[in-house]
Design a protein around this motif. Structure first.
Motif, PDB file in Angstrom:
ATOM      1  N   GLY A   1       0.830  -1.203   0.000  1.00 24.70           N
ATOM      2  CA  GLY A   1       0.000   0.000   0.000  1.00 24.70           C
ATOM      3  C   GLY A   1       0.858   1.244   0.000  1.00 24.70           C
ATOM      4  O   GLY A   1       2.084   1.173   0.068  1.00 24.70           O
ATOM      5  N   ASN A   2       0.217   2.396  -0.104  1.00 23.17           N
ATOM      6  CA  ASN A   2       0.999   3.641  -0.121  1.00 23.17           C
ATOM      7  C   ASN A   2       0.485   4.671   0.878  1.00 23.17           C
ATOM      8  O   ASN A   2       0.648   5.851   0.679  1.00 23.17           O
ATOM      9  N   THR A   3      -0.112   4.173   1.977  1.00 25.49           N
ATOM     10  CA  THR A   3      -0.481   5.097   3.043  1.00 25.49           C
ATOM     11  C   THR A   3       0.772   5.436   3.843  1.00 25.49           C
ATOM     12  O   THR A   3       1.748   4.672   3.848  1.00 25.49           O
ATOM     13  N   GLU A   4       0.757   6.554   4.516  1.00 27.30           N
ATOM     14  CA  GLU A   4       1.924   6.983   5.291  1.00 27.30           C
ATOM     15  C   GLU A   4       2.323   5.923   6.317  1.00 27.30           C
ATOM     16  O   GLU A   4       3.503   5.562   6.438  1.00 27.30           O
ATOM     17  N   GLU A   5       1.353   5.403   7.032  1.00 31.53           N
ATOM     18  CA  GLU A   5       1.627   4.414   8.070  1.00 31.53           C
ATOM     19  C   GLU A   5       2.249   3.139   7.491  1.00 31.53           C
ATOM     20  O   GLU A   5       3.248   2.628   8.012  1.00 31.53           O
ATOM     21  N   SER A   6       1.669   2.628   6.400  1.00 32.05           N
ATOM     22  CA  SER A   6       2.195   1.383   5.830  1.00 32.05           C
ATOM     23  C   SER A   6       3.576   1.579   5.221  1.00 32.05           C
ATOM     24  O   SER A   6       4.435   0.690   5.321  1.00 32.05           O
TER      25      SER A   6
ATOM     26  N   LYS B   1       6.219   1.841   8.136  1.00 28.81           N
ATOM     27  CA  LYS B   1       6.434   0.514   8.731  1.00 28.81           C
ATOM     28  C   LYS B   1       7.247  -0.374   7.788  1.00 28.81           C
ATOM     29  O   LYS B   1       8.168  -1.077   8.226  1.00 28.81           O
ATOM     30  N   THR B   2       6.939  -0.329   6.497  1.00 29.76           N
ATOM     31  CA  THR B   2       7.655  -1.156   5.526  1.00 29.76           C
ATOM     32  C   THR B   2       9.116  -0.735   5.412  1.00 29.76           C
ATOM     33  O   THR B   2      10.012  -1.583   5.376  1.00 29.76           O
ATOM     34  N   ILE B   3       9.373   0.561   5.366  1.00 28.75           N
ATOM     35  CA  ILE B   3      10.751   1.058   5.284  1.00 28.75           C
ATOM     36  C   ILE B   3      11.538   0.636   6.518  1.00 28.75           C
ATOM     37  O   ILE B   3      12.671   0.156   6.420  1.00 28.75           O
ATOM     38  N   GLN B   4      10.942   0.791   7.680  1.00 31.67           N
ATOM     39  CA  GLN B   4      11.633   0.450   8.926  1.00 31.67           C
ATOM     40  C   GLN B   4      11.862  -1.056   9.058  1.00 31.67           C
ATOM     41  O   GLN B   4      12.892  -1.483   9.575  1.00 31.67           O
ATOM     42  N   THR B   5      10.936  -1.849   8.595  1.00 31.35           N
ATOM     43  CA  THR B   5      11.033  -3.304   8.720  1.00 31.35           C
ATOM     44  C   THR B   5      11.979  -3.916   7.689  1.00 31.35           C
ATOM     45  O   THR B   5      12.828  -4.741   8.022  1.00 31.35           O
ATOM     46  N   HIS B   6      11.835  -3.507   6.425  1.00 27.94           N
ATOM     47  CA  HIS B   6      12.567  -4.175   5.337  1.00 27.94           C
ATOM     48  C   HIS B   6      13.867  -3.488   4.925  1.00 27.94           C
ATOM     49  O   HIS B   6      14.706  -4.107   4.292  1.00 27.94           O
ATOM     50  N   LYS B   7      14.008  -2.201   5.221  1.00 32.80           N
ATOM     51  CA  LYS B   7      15.223  -1.448   4.878  1.00 32.80           C
ATOM     52  C   LYS B   7      15.615  -1.617   3.407  1.00 32.80           C
ATOM     53  O   LYS B   7      16.718  -2.077   3.089  1.00 32.80           O
ATOM     54  N   PRO B   8      14.733  -1.223   2.489  1.00 30.93           N
ATOM     55  CA  PRO B   8      15.047  -1.396   1.063  1.00 30.93           C
ATOM     56  C   PRO B   8      16.164  -0.462   0.599  1.00 30.93           C
ATOM     57  O   PRO B   8      16.341   0.627   1.142  1.00 30.93           O
ATOM     58  N   ALA B   9      16.914  -0.901  -0.393  1.00 33.36           N
ATOM     59  CA  ALA B   9      17.974  -0.073  -0.983  1.00 33.36           C
ATOM     60  C   ALA B   9      17.456   0.686  -2.198  1.00 33.36           C
ATOM     61  O   ALA B   9      18.077   1.644  -2.642  1.00 33.36           O
ATOM     62  N   ALA B  10      16.323   0.265  -2.734  1.00 32.10           N
ATOM     63  CA  ALA B  10      15.733   0.936  -3.894  1.00 32.10           C
ATOM     64  C   ALA B  10      14.224   1.012  -3.719  1.00 32.10           C
ATOM     65  O   ALA B  10      13.618   0.187  -3.036  1.00 32.10           O
ATOM     66  N   TRP B  11      13.636   2.030  -4.383  1.00 28.88           N
ATOM     67  CA  TRP B  11      12.191   2.261  -4.275  1.00 28.88           C
ATOM     68  C   TRP B  11      11.686   2.617  -5.658  1.00 28.88           C
ATOM     69  O   TRP B  11      12.137   3.593  -6.262  1.00 28.88           O
ATOM     70  N   ILE B  12      10.778   1.803  -6.178  1.00 31.71           N
ATOM     71  CA  ILE B  12      10.184   2.046  -7.490  1.00 31.71           C
ATOM     72  C   ILE B  12       8.741   2.481  -7.294  1.00 31.71           C
ATOM     73  O   ILE B  12       7.978   1.817  -6.588  1.00 31.71           O
ATOM     74  N   ILE B  13       8.390   3.598  -7.942  1.00 30.45           N
ATOM     75  CA  ILE B  13       7.032   4.133  -7.833  1.00 30.45           C
ATOM     76  C   ILE B  13       6.484   4.445  -9.224  1.00 30.45           C
ATOM     77  O   ILE B  13       7.218   4.472 -10.203  1.00 30.45           O
TER      78      ILE B  13
END
Length: 90
Positions: A29-34, A37-49
């Motif tokens: 999802g793309n809500t602020e909360e989700s 939480k996803t960034i903090q949990t998974h620590k991605p190196a890249a983000w595709i939007i």
């Protein structure tokens, strides 16, 4: 490397990323909360939007605080334009 995808992209693109050995994180999802939480949990190196997600200064700051050790971060925009990315902060 983990890649966060927060907007719908073609299944073939997802398979290509996975074939190249990337761990795709999608369907969050793309809500602020989700997103936080996803960034903090998974620590991605890249983000595709695409156009459905807006990458704001606060998201970038949280992402920088939670980035993988020794990794640079990358933002990929599928489609045209970058009006939904805070370019000054990025």
């Amino acid at each position: 490397m983990k890649v966060l995808i927060t907007d719908q992209i073609h299944d073939q693109a997802l398979r290509l990323l996975e074939k190249e050995g990337l761990e795709v994180i999608s369907g969050v999802g793309n809500t602020e909360e989700s997103l936080i939480k996803t960034i903090q949990t998974h620590k991605p190196a890249a983000w595709i939007i695409r156009s459905g997600t807006r990458i704001t200064t606060s998201f970038i700051e949280i992402w920088l605080e939670n980035k993988p050790n020794g990794k640079k971060l990358a933002i990929g925009r599928a489609g045209a334009g970058v009006d939904n990315i805070d370019l000054n902060q990025a």
